[in-house]
Design a protein around this motif. Sequence first.
Motif, PDB file in Angstrom:
ATOM      1  N   MET A 124      36.302  10.497 -15.029  1.00 21.99           N
ATOM      2  CA  MET A 124      37.252   9.674 -14.301  1.00 21.99           C
ATOM      3  C   MET A 124      36.485   8.812 -13.307  1.00 21.99           C
ATOM      4  SD  MET A 124      40.488  10.764 -11.835  1.00 21.99           S
ATOM      5  CE  MET A 124      39.687  11.937 -10.782  1.00 21.99           C
ATOM      6  N   THR A 125      36.891   7.565 -13.201  1.00 20.66           N
ATOM      7  CA  THR A 125      36.371   6.668 -12.170  1.00 20.66           C
ATOM      8  C   THR A 125      37.537   6.244 -11.282  1.00 20.66           C
ATOM      9  OG1 THR A 125      36.704   4.615 -13.414  1.00 20.66           O
ATOM     10  CG2 THR A 125      34.586   5.770 -13.731  1.00 20.66           C
ATOM     11  N   VAL A 126      37.242   5.403 -10.330  1.00 22.23           N
ATOM     12  CA  VAL A 126      38.254   4.929  -9.386  1.00 22.23           C
ATOM     13  C   VAL A 126      39.434   4.284 -10.110  1.00 22.23           C
ATOM     14  CG1 VAL A 126      37.179   2.666  -8.990  1.00 22.23           C
ATOM     15  CG2 VAL A 126      38.542   3.747  -7.182  1.00 22.23           C
ATOM     16  N   HIS A 127      39.205   3.696 -11.274  1.00 22.11           N
ATOM     17  CA  HIS A 127      40.284   3.043 -12.011  1.00 22.11           C
ATOM     18  C   HIS A 127      41.335   4.046 -12.479  1.00 22.11           C
ATOM     19  CE1 HIS A 127      38.143  -0.697 -11.740  1.00 22.11           C
ATOM     20  NE2 HIS A 127      37.073  -0.126 -12.274  1.00 22.11           N
ATOM     21  N   ALA A 128      40.932   5.234 -12.834  1.00 19.31           N
ATOM     22  CA  ALA A 128      41.891   6.293 -13.169  1.00 19.31           C
ATOM     23  C   ALA A 128      42.464   6.908 -11.899  1.00 19.31           C
ATOM     24  CB  ALA A 128      41.226   7.368 -14.019  1.00 19.31           C
ATOM     25  N   LEU A 129      41.643   7.048 -10.875  1.00 17.69           N
ATOM     26  CA  LEU A 129      42.078   7.660  -9.622  1.00 17.69           C
ATOM     27  C   LEU A 129      43.286   6.938  -9.033  1.00 17.69           C
ATOM     28  CD1 LEU A 129      41.643   9.685  -7.275  1.00 17.69           C
ATOM     29  CD2 LEU A 129      40.022   8.014  -6.310  1.00 17.69           C
ATOM     30  N   VAL A 130      43.289   5.612  -9.050  1.00 19.76           N
ATOM     31  CA  VAL A 130      44.394   4.871  -8.437  1.00 19.76           C
ATOM     32  C   VAL A 130      45.729   5.165  -9.122  1.00 19.76           C
ATOM     33  CG1 VAL A 130      42.972   3.018  -7.468  1.00 19.76           C
ATOM     34  CG2 VAL A 130      43.948   2.743  -9.741  1.00 19.76           C
TER      35      VAL A 130
ATOM     36  N   ALA B  29      52.807  -1.675   0.325  1.00 20.42           N
ATOM     37  CA  ALA B  29      52.363  -1.904  -1.054  1.00 20.42           C
ATOM     38  C   ALA B  29      52.976  -0.865  -1.984  1.00 20.42           C
ATOM     39  CB  ALA B  29      50.843  -1.849  -1.131  1.00 20.42           C
ATOM     40  N   GLU B  30      53.153  -1.238  -3.221  1.00 19.61           N
ATOM     41  CA  GLU B  30      53.750  -0.337  -4.201  1.00 19.61           C
ATOM     42  C   GLU B  30      52.721   0.433  -5.016  1.00 19.61           C
ATOM     43  OE1 GLU B  30      56.784  -2.124  -6.563  1.00 19.61           O
ATOM     44  OE2 GLU B  30      57.677  -3.145  -4.843  1.00 19.61           O
ATOM     45  N   ALA B  31      51.438   0.078  -4.856  1.00 15.50           N
ATOM     46  CA  ALA B  31      50.413   0.742  -5.666  1.00 15.50           C
ATOM     47  C   ALA B  31      49.099   0.828  -4.897  1.00 15.50           C
ATOM     48  CB  ALA B  31      50.198  -0.038  -6.962  1.00 15.50           C
ATOM     49  N   TRP B  32      48.280   1.778  -5.321  1.00 11.23           N
ATOM     50  CA  TRP B  32      46.934   1.923  -4.788  1.00 11.23           C
ATOM     51  C   TRP B  32      46.068   0.815  -5.362  1.00 11.23           C
ATOM     52  CZ3 TRP B  32      46.054   5.238  -0.961  1.00 11.23           C
ATOM     53  CH2 TRP B  32      46.954   6.282  -0.778  1.00 11.23           C
ATOM     54  N   ARG B  33      45.067   0.396  -4.619  1.00 12.78           N
ATOM     55  CA  ARG B  33      44.160  -0.667  -5.040  1.00 12.78           C
ATOM     56  C   ARG B  33      42.717  -0.199  -4.883  1.00 12.78           C
ATOM     57  NH1 ARG B  33      46.270  -5.114  -7.031  1.00 12.78           N
ATOM     58  NH2 ARG B  33      44.614  -6.308  -6.109  1.00 12.78           N
ATOM     59  N   CYS B  34      41.842  -0.854  -5.617  1.00 10.81           N
ATOM     60  CA  CYS B  34      40.407  -0.619  -5.480  1.00 10.81           C
ATOM     61  C   CYS B  34      39.701  -1.940  -5.720  1.00 10.81           C
ATOM     62  CB  CYS B  34      39.921   0.458  -6.449  1.00 10.81           C
ATOM     63  SG  CYS B  34      40.057   0.031  -8.195  1.00 10.81           S
ATOM     64  N   GLY B  35      38.409  -1.967  -5.416  1.00  8.81           N
ATOM     65  CA  GLY B  35      37.624  -3.172  -5.636  1.00  8.81           C
ATOM     66  C   GLY B  35      37.388  -3.417  -7.116  1.00  8.81           C
ATOM     67  N   GLN B  36      36.802  -4.549  -7.411  1.00 11.29           N
ATOM     68  CA  GLN B  36      36.532  -4.950  -8.789  1.00 11.29           C
ATOM     69  C   GLN B  36      35.232  -4.335  -9.313  1.00 11.29           C
ATOM     70  OE1 GLN B  36      38.672  -6.786 -10.730  1.00 11.29           O
ATOM     71  NE2 GLN B  36      40.046  -6.450  -9.008  1.00 11.29           N
ATOM     72  N   VAL B  37      35.172  -3.006  -9.247  1.00 14.28           N
ATOM     73  CA  VAL B  37      33.984  -2.309  -9.745  1.00 14.28           C
ATOM     74  C   VAL B  37      34.066  -2.184 -11.259  1.00 14.28           C
ATOM     75  CG1 VAL B  37      33.499  -1.033  -7.632  1.00 14.28           C
ATOM     76  CG2 VAL B  37      35.083  -0.079  -9.281  1.00 14.28           C
ATOM     77  N   LYS B  38      32.898  -2.201 -11.895  1.00 14.67           N
ATOM     78  CA  LYS B  38      32.837  -2.055 -13.353  1.00 14.67           C
ATOM     79  C   LYS B  38      31.891  -0.923 -13.694  1.00 14.67           C
ATOM     80  CE  LYS B  38      33.959  -6.786 -14.316  1.00 14.67           C
ATOM     81  NZ  LYS B  38      33.444  -8.105 -14.274  1.00 14.67           N
ATOM     82  N   PHE B  39      32.321  -0.099 -14.639  1.00 12.05           N
ATOM     83  CA  PHE B  39      31.498   1.014 -15.103  1.00 12.05           C
ATOM     84  C   PHE B  39      31.462   1.001 -16.614  1.00 12.05           C
ATOM     85  CE2 PHE B  39      33.416   2.419 -11.103  1.00 12.05           C
ATOM     86  CZ  PHE B  39      32.285   2.745 -10.379  1.00 12.05           C
ATOM     87  N   ASP B  40      30.317   1.312 -17.177  1.00 13.08           N
ATOM     88  CA  ASP B  40      30.204   1.521 -18.617  1.00 13.08           C
ATOM     89  C   ASP B  40      30.204   3.027 -18.834  1.00 13.08           C
ATOM     90  OD1 ASP B  40      30.151  -1.198 -19.327  1.00 13.08           O
ATOM     91  OD2 ASP B  40      28.031  -1.318 -18.799  1.00 13.08           O
ATOM     92  N   ASP B  41      29.028   3.619 -18.768  1.00 11.34           N
ATOM     93  CA  ASP B  41      28.922   5.071 -18.894  1.00 11.34           C
ATOM     94  C   ASP B  41      28.674   5.733 -17.551  1.00 11.34           C
ATOM     95  OD1 ASP B  41      29.220   4.952 -21.667  1.00 11.34           O
ATOM     96  OD2 ASP B  41      27.081   4.572 -21.943  1.00 11.34           O
TER      97      ASP B  41
END
Length: 166
Positions: free
Chosen positions: A1-7, A129-141
Amino acid sequence: MTVHALVSLLPDPDGLLARCRALALLDVILDTYAPTHSFVSDWREGVGLAFMDNGSGDQYAVVIDPAGVFLYGFDHESDATPWREWPRAHWPGLLDGLPPSLAHHPAAPEFQFDGFFDATVCVWREKDAEAWRCGQVKFDDESDGSDGLFGLLTAGSTDAYVSFAD
């Protein structure tokens, strides 16, 4: 899991606050002298702070501010650690989009290590706000440590805490 799933897994701010308080209470009951989870209701005037420190170099903080909630985590073994290069640098995009109303929190002295905001994960949610936000981070593996840091907080179940405490 990364921040994209966490939100998508975090409860609303009231639910998150309730979980943070519950974890702190349970931990102090189990270990009065060195609880893993802590909560300070008036960390700053009108601002609460939930904090997790596993004693092995990983930690997170949840700042409950009238302007919203700022959450960050640091996993020292994560691919996103600022220690991956010198001079230290955040994972690209980590703080991109952090609103001005919450942008002062990374500079808090309590969140600095040797004058630098050590973080591998950052999430926020402004008051209305209606949702959690995060920065525009990108992850591969790569991993930012979200799973190990926030698994108990996102699970929100008795079974998850019993497993942690065991």
